[in-house]
Design a protein around this motif. Structure first.
Motif, PDB file in Angstrom:
ATOM      1  N   GLY A 102      32.395   3.311  27.111  1.00  0.00           N
ATOM      2  CA  GLY A 102      31.368   4.253  26.691  1.00  0.00           C
ATOM      3  C   GLY A 102      31.916   5.645  26.899  1.00  0.00           C
ATOM      4  N   GLU A 103      32.326   6.303  25.834  1.00  0.00           N
ATOM      5  CA  GLU A 103      33.009   7.590  25.958  1.00  0.00           C
ATOM      6  C   GLU A 103      32.651   8.503  24.794  1.00  0.00           C
ATOM      7  N   LEU A 104      32.372   9.766  25.101  1.00  0.00           N
ATOM      8  CA  LEU A 104      32.140  10.789  24.077  1.00  0.00           C
ATOM      9  C   LEU A 104      33.449  11.518  23.827  1.00  0.00           C
ATOM     10  N   PHE A 105      33.842  11.609  22.557  1.00  0.00           N
ATOM     11  CA  PHE A 105      34.990  12.400  22.136  1.00  0.00           C
ATOM     12  C   PHE A 105      34.426  13.644  21.465  1.00  0.00           C
ATOM     13  N   ALA A 106      34.708  14.810  22.045  1.00  0.00           N
ATOM     14  CA  ALA A 106      34.105  16.054  21.581  1.00  0.00           C
ATOM     15  C   ALA A 106      34.738  16.555  20.289  1.00  0.00           C
ATOM     16  N   TYR A 107      33.870  17.078  19.399  1.00  0.00           N
ATOM     17  CA  TYR A 107      34.353  17.747  18.186  1.00  0.00           C
ATOM     18  C   TYR A 107      35.012  19.067  18.562  1.00  0.00           C
ATOM     19  N   PRO A 108      36.017  19.485  17.791  1.00  0.00           N
ATOM     20  CA  PRO A 108      36.575  20.825  18.012  1.00  0.00           C
ATOM     21  C   PRO A 108      35.464  21.863  17.783  1.00  0.00           C
ATOM     22  N   ASP A 109      35.463  22.899  18.575  1.00  0.00           N
ATOM     23  CA  ASP A 109      34.504  24.008  18.468  1.00  0.00           C
ATOM     24  C   ASP A 109      33.065  23.605  18.787  1.00  0.00           C
ATOM     25  N   SER A 110      32.852  22.470  19.429  1.00  0.00           N
ATOM     26  CA  SER A 110      31.495  22.087  19.840  1.00  0.00           C
ATOM     27  C   SER A 110      31.200  22.724  21.196  1.00  0.00           C
ATOM     28  N   ALA A 111      29.931  22.782  21.555  1.00  0.00           N
ATOM     29  CA  ALA A 111      29.550  23.317  22.872  1.00  0.00           C
ATOM     30  C   ALA A 111      30.182  22.483  23.985  1.00  0.00           C
ATOM     31  N   THR A 112      30.281  21.170  23.780  1.00  0.00           N
ATOM     32  CA  THR A 112      30.899  20.296  24.784  1.00  0.00           C
ATOM     33  C   THR A 112      32.356  20.661  24.978  1.00  0.00           C
ATOM     34  N   GLU A 113      33.076  20.887  23.885  1.00  0.00           N
ATOM     35  CA  GLU A 113      34.485  21.251  24.004  1.00  0.00           C
ATOM     36  C   GLU A 113      34.636  22.593  24.724  1.00  0.00           C
ATOM     37  N   GLU A 114      33.767  23.525  24.423  1.00  0.00           N
ATOM     38  CA  GLU A 114      33.861  24.859  25.012  1.00  0.00           C
ATOM     39  C   GLU A 114      33.473  24.889  26.488  1.00  0.00           C
ATOM     40  N   THR A 115      32.655  23.958  26.937  1.00  0.00           N
ATOM     41  CA  THR A 115      32.152  24.003  28.315  1.00  0.00           C
ATOM     42  C   THR A 115      32.764  22.961  29.243  1.00  0.00           C
ATOM     43  N   THR A 116      33.699  22.155  28.754  1.00  0.00           N
ATOM     44  CA  THR A 116      34.338  21.145  29.601  1.00  0.00           C
ATOM     45  C   THR A 116      35.851  21.235  29.473  1.00  0.00           C
ATOM     46  N   ASP A 117      36.527  20.756  30.490  1.00  0.00           N
ATOM     47  CA  ASP A 117      37.987  20.679  30.448  1.00  0.00           C
ATOM     48  C   ASP A 117      38.405  19.440  29.669  1.00  0.00           C
ATOM     49  N   ALA A 118      39.601  19.493  29.106  1.00  0.00           N
ATOM     50  CA  ALA A 118      40.110  18.368  28.316  1.00  0.00           C
ATOM     51  C   ALA A 118      40.240  17.099  29.144  1.00  0.00           C
ATOM     52  N   GLU A 120      38.130  16.157  31.383  1.00  0.00           N
ATOM     53  CA  GLU A 120      36.781  15.649  31.648  1.00  0.00           C
ATOM     54  C   GLU A 120      36.252  14.834  30.471  1.00  0.00           C
ATOM     55  N   ILE A 121      36.413  15.373  29.278  1.00  0.00           N
ATOM     56  CA  ILE A 121      35.918  14.712  28.064  1.00  0.00           C
ATOM     57  C   ILE A 121      37.029  14.781  27.020  1.00  0.00           C
ATOM     58  N   PRO A 122      37.446  13.630  26.475  1.00  0.00           N
ATOM     59  CA  PRO A 122      38.506  13.655  25.467  1.00  0.00           C
ATOM     60  C   PRO A 122      38.036  14.344  24.177  1.00  0.00           C
ATOM     61  N   ARG A 123      38.992  14.756  23.378  1.00  0.00           N
ATOM     62  CA  ARG A 123      38.720  15.509  22.153  1.00  0.00           C
ATOM     63  C   ARG A 123      39.137  14.722  20.915  1.00  0.00           C
ATOM     64  N   LEU A 124      38.469  15.033  19.799  1.00  0.00           N
ATOM     65  CA  LEU A 124      38.921  14.555  18.501  1.00  0.00           C
ATOM     66  C   LEU A 124      40.021  15.494  18.040  1.00  0.00           C
ATOM     67  N   VAL A 125      41.077  14.941  17.477  1.00  0.00           N
ATOM     68  CA  VAL A 125      42.159  15.740  16.932  1.00  0.00           C
ATOM     69  C   VAL A 125      42.385  15.263  15.505  1.00  0.00           C
ATOM     70  N   ASP A 126      42.221  16.168  14.553  1.00  0.00           N
ATOM     71  CA  ASP A 126      42.388  15.824  13.132  1.00  0.00           C
ATOM     72  C   ASP A 126      41.513  14.639  12.729  1.00  0.00           C
ATOM     73  N   ASP A 127      40.269  14.634  13.174  1.00  0.00           N
ATOM     74  CA  ASP A 127      39.298  13.577  12.872  1.00  0.00           C
ATOM     75  C   ASP A 127      39.741  12.197  13.365  1.00  0.00           C
ATOM     76  N   ARG A 128      40.578  12.180  14.405  1.00  0.00           N
ATOM     77  CA  ARG A 128      41.018  10.911  14.981  1.00  0.00           C
ATOM     78  C   ARG A 128      40.813  10.928  16.479  1.00  0.00           C
ATOM     79  N   ILE A 129      40.594   9.736  17.015  1.00  0.00           N
ATOM     80  CA  ILE A 129      40.488   9.586  18.460  1.00  0.00           C
ATOM     81  C   ILE A 129      41.612   8.665  18.936  1.00  0.00           C
ATOM     82  N   ASP A 130      42.128   8.971  20.110  1.00  0.00           N
ATOM     83  CA  ASP A 130      43.160   8.149  20.733  1.00  0.00           C
ATOM     84  C   ASP A 130      42.496   7.398  21.883  1.00  0.00           C
ATOM     85  N   LEU A 131      42.394   6.075  21.750  1.00  0.00           N
ATOM     86  CA  LEU A 131      41.699   5.269  22.746  1.00  0.00           C
ATOM     87  C   LEU A 131      42.592   4.766  23.879  1.00  0.00           C
ATOM     88  N   THR A 132      43.856   5.114  23.864  1.00  0.00           N
ATOM     89  CA  THR A 132      44.774   4.600  24.882  1.00  0.00           C
ATOM     90  C   THR A 132      44.261   4.866  26.293  1.00  0.00           C
TER      91      THR A 132
END
Length: 191
Positions: A102-118, A120-132
């Motif tokens: 159960g994991e949230l991947f933050a959109y670029p430029d979202s409030a979550t991305e701006e208020t959390t460290d990388a 803490e919450i993984p990011r989407l990169v180029d509309d892709r998520i890395d589940l490793t």
């Protein structure tokens, strides 16, 4: 909803999942079922040398990707075969593990991305998520730090290194101080 069993592109890392079809519309969802090879090296799943998913073995992933306001929420399970050795007797052991994800991947430029460290919450990169890392974390958190072949494994004899389970009940290693050896010869045996 659609189901994908292979990566989105043949040259793509199988641990990467596209979110493009979710189109950043909250409520859009897709399911994904995929078997991927376990990573190795510093991304290995488990405690290497203790208990881990063997490098390159199958990891079955069954997920739901859902677009939410701040990113993509990934939920589901990852399952794999574990191999290692008993921490008491050193016999090989194997087991199956299924971890909930159960994991949230933050959109670029979202409030979550701006208020959390990388970290803490993984990011989407180029509309892709890395589940490793997400799958690795989910499985590792459930692993025992000292795996056992059986809950009551007696371990090894500290003197000879033989498994206690293979030794007779009267097994022992009497060490007598040489200064008392002469006295032992004079005392009657208690056998």
């Amino acid at each position: 909803m659609s189901t994908h069993r292979t990566p989105d592109r043949p040259d793509e890392n199988p641990w990467f999942f596209s979110t493009r079809e979710l189109a950043r519309r909250p409520g859009n969802q897709r399911t994904v079922t995929r078997t991927v090879p376990a990573p190795s090296g510093d991304k290995a799943i488990g405690l290497v040398g203790v208990i881990a998913v063997p490098d390159g073995s199958d990891v079955d992933i069954d997920l739901s990707l859902e677009s939410v306001t701040e990113g993509v929420y990934v939920s589901g399970t990852a399952s794999a075969r574990l191999e290692g050795e008993c921490s008491r007797c050193l016999d090989p052991i194997s087991d199956d593990v299924e971890a909930r994800i159960g994991e949230l991947f933050a959109y670029p430029d979202s409030a979550t991305e701006e208020t959390t460290d990388a970290d803490e919450i993984p990011r989407l990169v180029d509309d892709r998520i890395d589940l490793t890392q997400t799958v690795r974390d989910a499985i590792v958190i459930d692993l025992p730090m000292a795996p056992l072949c059986t809950p009551d494994c007696p371990g090894l004899c500290t003197e000879c290194g033989t498994r206690w389970a293979d030794l007779p009940s009267d097994h022992g290693h009497e060490t007598l101080d040489p200064r008392w050896a002469a006295l032992k010869e004079r005392l009657p045996s208690t056998d």
